[in-house]
Design an enzyme around this catalytic site. Structure first.
Site, mmCIF file in Angstrom:
data_model
loop_
_atom_site.group_PDB
_atom_site.id
_atom_site.type_symbol
_atom_site.label_atom_id
_atom_site.label_comp_id
_atom_site.label_asym_id
_atom_site.label_seq_id
_atom_site.Cartn_x
_atom_site.Cartn_y
_atom_site.Cartn_z
ATOM 1 N N TYR A 142 45.951 24.450 21.176
ATOM 2 C CA TYR A 142 47.358 24.068 21.083
ATOM 3 C C TYR A 142 48.211 25.032 21.895
ATOM 4 O O TYR A 142 49.279 25.455 21.500
ATOM 5 C CB TYR A 142 47.818 24.057 19.615
ATOM 6 C CG TYR A 142 49.020 23.198 19.347
ATOM 7 C CD1 TYR A 142 48.942 21.816 19.393
ATOM 8 C CD2 TYR A 142 50.258 23.780 19.040
ATOM 9 C CE1 TYR A 142 50.048 21.026 19.142
ATOM 10 C CE2 TYR A 142 51.369 23.011 18.776
ATOM 11 C CZ TYR A 142 51.269 21.629 18.828
ATOM 12 O OH TYR A 142 52.380 20.838 18.577
ATOM 13 N N GLY A 143 47.681 25.391 23.085
ATOM 14 C CA GLY A 143 48.416 26.267 23.988
ATOM 15 C C GLY A 143 49.275 25.470 24.945
ATOM 16 O O GLY A 143 49.818 24.419 24.596
ATOM 17 N N SER A 158 44.269 31.095 13.942
ATOM 18 C CA SER A 158 45.156 30.826 15.070
ATOM 19 C C SER A 158 46.620 30.770 14.636
ATOM 20 O O SER A 158 46.983 30.077 13.683
ATOM 21 C CB SER A 158 44.786 29.503 15.729
ATOM 22 O OG SER A 158 45.735 29.159 16.729
ATOM 23 N N SER A 208 48.786 29.302 16.228
ATOM 24 C CA SER A 208 49.307 27.997 16.638
ATOM 25 C C SER A 208 49.211 26.945 15.542
ATOM 26 O O SER A 208 49.810 25.875 15.658
ATOM 27 C CB SER A 208 48.557 27.504 17.881
ATOM 28 O OG SER A 208 48.811 28.348 18.988
ATOM 29 N N HIS A 255 40.430 20.436 33.111
ATOM 30 C CA HIS A 255 39.974 21.226 34.257
ATOM 31 C C HIS A 255 38.452 21.155 34.256
ATOM 32 O O HIS A 255 37.822 21.170 33.193
ATOM 33 C CB HIS A 255 40.461 22.665 34.128
ATOM 34 C CG HIS A 255 40.040 23.584 35.237
ATOM 35 N ND1 HIS A 255 39.990 23.189 36.564
ATOM 36 C CD2 HIS A 255 39.635 24.888 35.226
ATOM 37 C CE1 HIS A 255 39.592 24.212 37.307
ATOM 38 N NE2 HIS A 255 39.358 25.244 36.518
ATOM 39 N N ASP A 290 41.003 23.505 43.140
ATOM 40 C CA ASP A 290 41.921 24.216 42.255
ATOM 41 C C ASP A 290 41.724 25.724 42.381
ATOM 42 O O ASP A 290 42.686 26.483 42.557
ATOM 43 C CB ASP A 290 41.693 23.765 40.813
ATOM 44 C CG ASP A 290 42.652 24.423 39.841
ATOM 45 O OD1 ASP A 290 43.819 24.013 39.792
ATOM 46 O OD2 ASP A 290 42.229 25.355 39.114
ATOM 47 N N GLU A 310 64.012 40.651 50.986
ATOM 48 C CA GLU A 310 63.521 39.932 52.159
ATOM 49 C C GLU A 310 62.097 39.402 51.997
ATOM 50 O O GLU A 310 61.749 38.381 52.592
ATOM 51 C CB GLU A 310 63.595 40.845 53.390
ATOM 52 C CG GLU A 310 64.993 41.304 53.750
ATOM 53 C CD GLU A 310 65.954 40.143 54.007
ATOM 54 O OE1 GLU A 310 65.494 39.040 54.403
ATOM 55 O OE2 GLU A 310 67.173 40.333 53.806
#
Length: 344
Positions: free
Chosen positions: A25-26, A51, A53, A108, A191, A227
């Protein structure tokens, strides 16, 4: 040309009567869970008892179970935890509950492509990878806007893995923008390459090296910061809006001429050769094995590099100069919150 899917290609009926178990649950996990829930999909969340979360997910009226129980209950199990701990979590909590006919979903391809996770042949293995951070995915969904995503099917045991993945993408809102077909191999390797050579590694090294070059030549660090780092956002925003051509149209002719004549001298054939070597290390798995070994050994080298980079003079100068710019003072708070969400 890449195959692109839109709203007409996905149908939520392929998730009807099914339970989607979001493991984690990130950054991505919370967005996937909430978007799917708000699209009418039955969603549960899998999180360890320790957790932080869990309270966040429960506050959003989501059912929360430990990862093993969530995997047992889920018809679609979405593994949305960081790459390094994923394989251990999979082996201990997910794999025992992957009955035939279930779908294992990733955002992923790292663990599947490099075979740190090897699912049984009886389950579908798919990927839906939104091309933005999770908080942005959620934010745009609530505004009725989708973000592009990638779709891949690694294993189609059921014969309808693609339909399930497209339904999931529809639930996220991504089919409103377009979902591009790829493979786990292509998504993973491109990726990692983009992160290492341009988006993170390349840009960070380019900025820092230019900053150091000006300091070594006797220029003030504040001027060097403006810059070489601060104004980069202006250029990136132009490229983001209309491509490199639009950026060149928008800057001065002096800057454009310097772009054409000096840019290739900085990013020269030597750099291209180095990029090819970096790509080869990604393709043959050397980077993946190195990173996983670093985690197995306690991440000491990684943490040392993080501390060293944080202590660089460019960070001190930047911190001081940003006090002059109150419109970006929320960055520290956002970073702290994002880190907590990603690691919670």
């Amino acid at each position: 040309m890449a195959k692109v899917y839109y709203e007409k290609d996905g149908d939520l009926k392929h998730l009807a009567g099914k339970t989607v178990a979001i493991i984690g649950y990130g950054s991505q996990g919370h967005a996937h869970a909430l978007n799917l829930r708000d699209s009418g999909v039955k969603v549960i969340v899998g999180l360890p008892a320790t957790s932080a979360s869990r309270a966040k997910a429960q506050a959003q009226k989501l059912e929360v179970y430990d990862p093993a129980e969530a995997a047992r209950r889920g018809d679609v199990v979405a593994l949305l935890v960081p790459d390094p701990p994923m394989a251990k979590l999979y082996k201990e909590a997910i794999e025992p509950h992957l009955a035939a006919g279930k779908t294992l979903l990733f955002a992923h391809g790292f663990n599947i492509h490099y075979r740190f996770i090897a699912p049984p042949k009886s389950v579908d293995v798919v990927m839906i990878a939104p091309k933005c951070p999770g908080h942005r995915l959620r934010e745009l969904f609530t505004e009725g806007v989708g973000v592009p995503a990638l779709l891949a099917v690694e294993q189609d045991a059921s014969g309808h893995a693609e339909a399930t993945a497209l339904a999931y993408a529809k639930g996220l809102g991504s089919l409103k923008a377009g979902v591009i077909r790829t493979t786990f191999k292509e998504e993973t390797e491109t990726d990692l390459f983009g992160e290492q050579t341009v988006l993170c590694g390349g840009v960070s090294a380019l900025i820092t090296t230019a900053f150091e070059t000006l300091l070594e030549a006797g220029y003030q660090p504040e001027i060097a910061y403006f810059e070489c780092l601060h104004e980069l956002k202006l250029i990136v925003d132009l490229i983001y809006q209309g491509g490199i051509k639009y950026m060149r149209y928008s800057v001065s002719d002096t800057a454009e001429y310097g772009d054409y004549t000096r840019g290739p001298r900085v990013i020269d054939a030597h750099v291209r050769d180095t990029m090819k070597k970096v790509l080869a290390e990604i393709q043959d798995g050397r980077f993946a094995r190195e990173w996983m070994q670093e985690n197995e050994q306690g991440r000491q080298h990684f943490l040392e590099m993080r501390a060293q980079a944080a202590a660089h003079p460019i960070e001190r100068v930047g911190s001081e100069l940003r006090r002059m710019m109150p419109w970006i003072q929320t960055a520290k708070e956002e970073l702290t919150a994002a880190q907590a969400a990603a690691r919670g």
